[in-house]
Design a protein around this motif. Structure first.
Motif, PDB file in Angstrom:
ATOM      1  N   GLY A 110       0.836  -1.212   0.000  1.00  0.00           N
ATOM      2  CA  GLY A 110       0.000   0.000   0.000  1.00  0.00           C
ATOM      3  C   GLY A 110       0.862   1.250   0.000  1.00  0.00           C
ATOM      4  O   GLY A 110       0.503   2.270   0.587  1.00  0.00           O
ATOM      5  N   SER A 111       2.018   1.172  -0.676  1.00  0.00           N
ATOM      6  CA  SER A 111       2.998   2.272  -0.611  1.00  0.00           C
ATOM      7  C   SER A 111       2.506   3.548  -1.280  1.00  0.00           C
ATOM      8  O   SER A 111       3.010   4.631  -0.992  1.00  0.00           O
ATOM      9  CB  SER A 111       4.322   1.831  -1.237  1.00  0.00           C
ATOM     10  OG  SER A 111       4.123   1.482  -2.591  1.00  0.00           O
ATOM     11  N   THR A 112       1.519   3.439  -2.189  1.00  0.00           N
ATOM     12  CA  THR A 112       1.036   4.640  -2.882  1.00  0.00           C
ATOM     13  C   THR A 112      -0.067   5.351  -2.099  1.00  0.00           C
ATOM     14  O   THR A 112      -0.528   6.410  -2.504  1.00  0.00           O
ATOM     15  CB  THR A 112       0.497   4.269  -4.285  1.00  0.00           C
ATOM     16  OG1 THR A 112      -0.478   3.229  -4.121  1.00  0.00           O
ATOM     17  CG2 THR A 112       1.607   3.785  -5.203  1.00  0.00           C
ATOM     18  N   GLY A 113      -0.487   4.794  -0.987  1.00  0.00           N
ATOM     19  CA  GLY A 113      -1.574   5.399  -0.212  1.00  0.00           C
ATOM     20  C   GLY A 113      -1.057   6.368   0.844  1.00  0.00           C
ATOM     21  O   GLY A 113       0.145   6.650   0.931  1.00  0.00           O
ATOM     22  N   MET A 126      -6.524  11.275   5.442  1.00  0.00           N
ATOM     23  CA  MET A 126      -6.395   9.818   5.286  1.00  0.00           C
ATOM     24  C   MET A 126      -7.025   9.403   3.951  1.00  0.00           C
ATOM     25  O   MET A 126      -7.648  10.218   3.270  1.00  0.00           O
ATOM     26  CB  MET A 126      -7.129   9.111   6.424  1.00  0.00           C
ATOM     27  CG  MET A 126      -6.789   9.642   7.798  1.00  0.00           C
ATOM     28  SD  MET A 126      -7.720   8.857   9.123  1.00  0.00           S
ATOM     29  CE  MET A 126      -9.329   9.596   8.954  1.00  0.00           C
ATOM     30  N   GLY A 127      -6.905   8.125   3.615  1.00  0.00           N
ATOM     31  CA  GLY A 127      -7.556   7.601   2.418  1.00  0.00           C
ATOM     32  C   GLY A 127      -9.073   7.672   2.564  1.00  0.00           C
ATOM     33  O   GLY A 127      -9.594   7.845   3.674  1.00  0.00           O
ATOM     34  N   PRO A 128      -9.823   7.545   1.443  1.00  0.00           N
ATOM     35  CA  PRO A 128     -11.276   7.759   1.484  1.00  0.00           C
ATOM     36  C   PRO A 128     -12.049   6.784   2.369  1.00  0.00           C
ATOM     37  O   PRO A 128     -12.955   7.191   3.094  1.00  0.00           O
ATOM     38  CB  PRO A 128     -11.699   7.628   0.011  1.00  0.00           C
ATOM     39  CG  PRO A 128     -10.544   7.017  -0.703  1.00  0.00           C
ATOM     40  CD  PRO A 128      -9.317   7.305   0.095  1.00  0.00           C
ATOM     41  N   ALA A 168      -0.316  -1.644   4.804  1.00  0.00           N
ATOM     42  CA  ALA A 168      -1.027  -0.357   4.707  1.00  0.00           C
ATOM     43  C   ALA A 168      -1.926  -0.310   3.481  1.00  0.00           C
ATOM     44  O   ALA A 168      -2.138   0.751   2.906  1.00  0.00           O
ATOM     45  CB  ALA A 168      -0.027   0.795   4.686  1.00  0.00           C
ATOM     46  N   ASN A 187      -3.466  -1.464   8.382  1.00  0.00           N
ATOM     47  CA  ASN A 187      -4.651  -2.054   7.745  1.00  0.00           C
ATOM     48  C   ASN A 187      -5.478  -2.805   8.799  1.00  0.00           C
ATOM     49  O   ASN A 187      -5.125  -3.893   9.229  1.00  0.00           O
ATOM     50  CB  ASN A 187      -4.128  -3.009   6.657  1.00  0.00           C
ATOM     51  CG  ASN A 187      -5.203  -3.657   5.826  1.00  0.00           C
ATOM     52  OD1 ASN A 187      -4.949  -4.663   5.184  1.00  0.00           O
ATOM     53  ND2 ASN A 187      -6.400  -3.104   5.821  1.00  0.00           N
ATOM     54  N   LYS A 188      -6.601  -2.163   9.219  1.00  0.00           N
ATOM     55  CA  LYS A 188      -7.317  -2.700  10.378  1.00  0.00           C
ATOM     56  C   LYS A 188      -8.384  -3.731  10.034  1.00  0.00           C
ATOM     57  O   LYS A 188      -8.732  -4.572  10.860  1.00  0.00           O
ATOM     58  CB  LYS A 188      -7.929  -1.555  11.178  1.00  0.00           C
ATOM     59  CG  LYS A 188      -8.859  -0.657  10.406  1.00  0.00           C
ATOM     60  CD  LYS A 188      -9.252   0.564  11.219  1.00  0.00           C
ATOM     61  CE  LYS A 188      -8.159   1.588  11.281  1.00  0.00           C
ATOM     62  NZ  LYS A 188      -8.505   2.793  12.015  1.00  0.00           N
ATOM     63  N   VAL A 208     -11.211   5.007   5.130  1.00  0.00           N
ATOM     64  CA  VAL A 208     -11.068   5.237   6.578  1.00  0.00           C
ATOM     65  C   VAL A 208     -11.626   6.614   6.968  1.00  0.00           C
ATOM     66  O   VAL A 208     -12.122   6.797   8.086  1.00  0.00           O
ATOM     67  CB  VAL A 208      -9.598   5.025   7.035  1.00  0.00           C
ATOM     68  CG1 VAL A 208      -8.640   5.975   6.364  1.00  0.00           C
ATOM     69  CG2 VAL A 208      -9.456   5.140   8.542  1.00  0.00           C
ATOM     70  N   ARG A 251      -3.567  -0.562  -8.063  1.00  0.00           N
ATOM     71  CA  ARG A 251      -3.522  -0.423  -9.525  1.00  0.00           C
ATOM     72  C   ARG A 251      -2.694   0.769 -10.000  1.00  0.00           C
ATOM     73  O   ARG A 251      -2.548   0.964 -11.197  1.00  0.00           O
ATOM     74  CB  ARG A 251      -4.932  -0.331 -10.081  1.00  0.00           C
ATOM     75  CG  ARG A 251      -5.773   0.820  -9.529  1.00  0.00           C
ATOM     76  CD  ARG A 251      -7.044   0.976 -10.343  1.00  0.00           C
ATOM     77  NE  ARG A 251      -7.841  -0.236 -10.274  1.00  0.00           N
ATOM     78  CZ  ARG A 251      -8.836  -0.439  -9.415  1.00  0.00           C
ATOM     79  NH1 ARG A 251      -9.149   0.510  -8.566  1.00  0.00           N
ATOM     80  NH2 ARG A 251      -9.521  -1.556  -9.423  1.00  0.00           N
TER      81      ARG A 251
END
Ligand code: NDP
Length: 384
Positions: free
Chosen positions: A10-13, A201-203, A97, A121-122, A205, A39
């Motif tokens: 998840g390095s791009t997040g 944060m990302g959308p 992540a 990543n929960k 979460v 992607r």
């Protein structure tokens, strides 16, 4: 201390990029050797070039094939690609992540390889906390929390005896709609939900924070990572997000962890553990803080917290179904196909319709998630 090798899933997040930022400040201590994303091939390739990484993974097979053809990178492809990346690289620490339940297989693969896992990543802990913690114990790997509230509890428990814990005080900012009434909540737009007052944060979460489902998921993280019961975890609203959470002990003493709301501190602690490293994250200026406020969450306006507790207490496949249906509901809300207040309604109806079964394998977790996604999708089409 010797250099730690890292793979970042998840390095791009949001968490992934901040992890790389920390790694950039500690190049003598951390060496990034593998990266993975969903992607975003261009973003992943740029990171790989910057970090001199030779192996990456992309969950999207078409994007993976294209990246493999257009670069010298060794590209692991598809959902299994993340697992083969961590198995092959066998690093000291895998940063988990990616967002959503899709992260479970790669977390298990990392633990089975003996790598420690820094866990942002929960959803995998919600769906399958038993499998994740069993794998860590069986293969002698450590689970190191990244989530700021969970990191706070972890830090408060350092050197303490778990049997002396009375309860965990889990703080919640309350999200952007803490003071909105029910009528106004029905008209929340995706843009409003994505504008969190304190955290970027990302959308997924961010929307979960607005519904308080994120807090429900954090109860699972605490239960599984620290071996506590759901009833030993009390959620309280704390708008300023200065106290990231705390622990009350059986003599009435409370330890809490404080800091500015900046994920880099919690991420860095998971990377540096058991040490603490210096950083230049802006410091909190305590004397200028005018007030810290606390309150209880409103279970009527924000039913997700109750649903998470109920699913957790019921156990078995319920939590995996809840988590998967939540992914569907959040996506439908972001696409304008479901109202904000319909998210908990959809989740409640999904749980009511579910005939639960015990979860003892990854295949059973995936079966429960599949059921949750299908039921959630069906309800989106009838409620939307
Ligand atoms: P983002 O949406 O910003 O990033 C998600 C990352 O996961 C991206 O790199 C994305 O790749 C990748 N990804 C998504 N789906 C898949 C998949 N199926 N297979 C492989 N990779 C995938 O999320 P966040 O960084 O905000 O959050 C990540 C996790 O950390 C979540 O579980 C969240 O709950 C948790 N968390 C986040 C916090 C935060 O401050 N952001 C705080 C605490 C916990 P691509 O770019 O290609 O789509």
């Amino acid at each position: 201390m010797a250099e730690k090798t890292l793979v970042i899933l998840g390095s791009t997040g949001s968490i992934g990029r901040q992890t790389l930022e920390i790694a950039a400040s500690h190049r003598d201590r951390l060496r990034v050797v593998g990266l993975a994303a969903g992607r975003n091939a261009a973003g992943l390739q740029a990171q790989a070039e910057e970090w001199g990484v030779a192996q990456v993974a992309l969950a999207d097979e078409a994007a993976a094939t294209q990246l493999g053809q257009s670069s010298d990178l060794r590209v692991h492809s598809g959902a299994d690609g993340l697992c083969s990346l961590v198995r092959e690289l066998r690093v000291d620490l895998v940063v988990a992540a990616i967002s959503g339940g899709a992260g479970l297989a790669s977390i298990l693969a990392a633990l089975e390889t003996g790598s420690n896992v820094a866990l942002a990543n929960k959803e995998p802990l919600v769906a399958a906390g038993n499998l994740v913690t069993q794998a860590a114990a069986r293969f002698g790997a450590q689970l190191l929390p990244i989530d700021s509230e969970i990191s706070a509890v972890w830090q408060c428990l350092r050197g303490e005896n778990r049997r002396e814990v009375e309860k965990v005080l889990l703080t919640a900012s309350g999200g952007p709609f803490a003071s909105w009434d029910a009528a106004k909540l029905a008209h929340v737009t995706p843009e409003q939900a994505l504008a969190h007052p304190t955290w970027r944060m990302g959308p997924k979460v961010t929307v979960d924070s607005a519904t308080l489902m994120n807090k429900g998921f954090e109860i699972f993280e605490i239960k599984w990572l620290f071996g506590l019961e759901f009833r030993e975890i009390e959620v309280m609203i704390h708008h300023q997000s200065v106290i990231h959470s705390g622990v009350q002990f059986r003599d009435g003493s409370v330890l809490a962890q404080m800091g500015r709301p900046d994920m880099r501190v919690a991420i860095q602690f998971a990377l540096s553990y058991p040490e603490r490293w210096e950083n230049d994250v802006p410091r909190m200026d305590l004397p200028t803080l005018e007030q810290l406020t606390f309150g209880r969450p409103d279970a009527t306006r924000f039913p997700c917290l109750r649903l998470a507790r109920e699913a957790g207490e019921a156990g078995g496949s319920y939590p995996a179904v809840l988590s998967a249906a939540d992914e569907v509901a959040v996506e439908a809300f972001l696409q304008g196909r479901l109202r904000f207040t319909d998210i908990p309604r959809l989740l409640e109806r999904t749980l009511e319709a579910h005939e639960h079964f015990p979860l003892t394998s990854l295949a059973e977790v995936q079966r429960a998630e599949q059921w949750g996604r299908e039921q959630g999708g069906h309800l989106v089409s009838t409620m939307g």
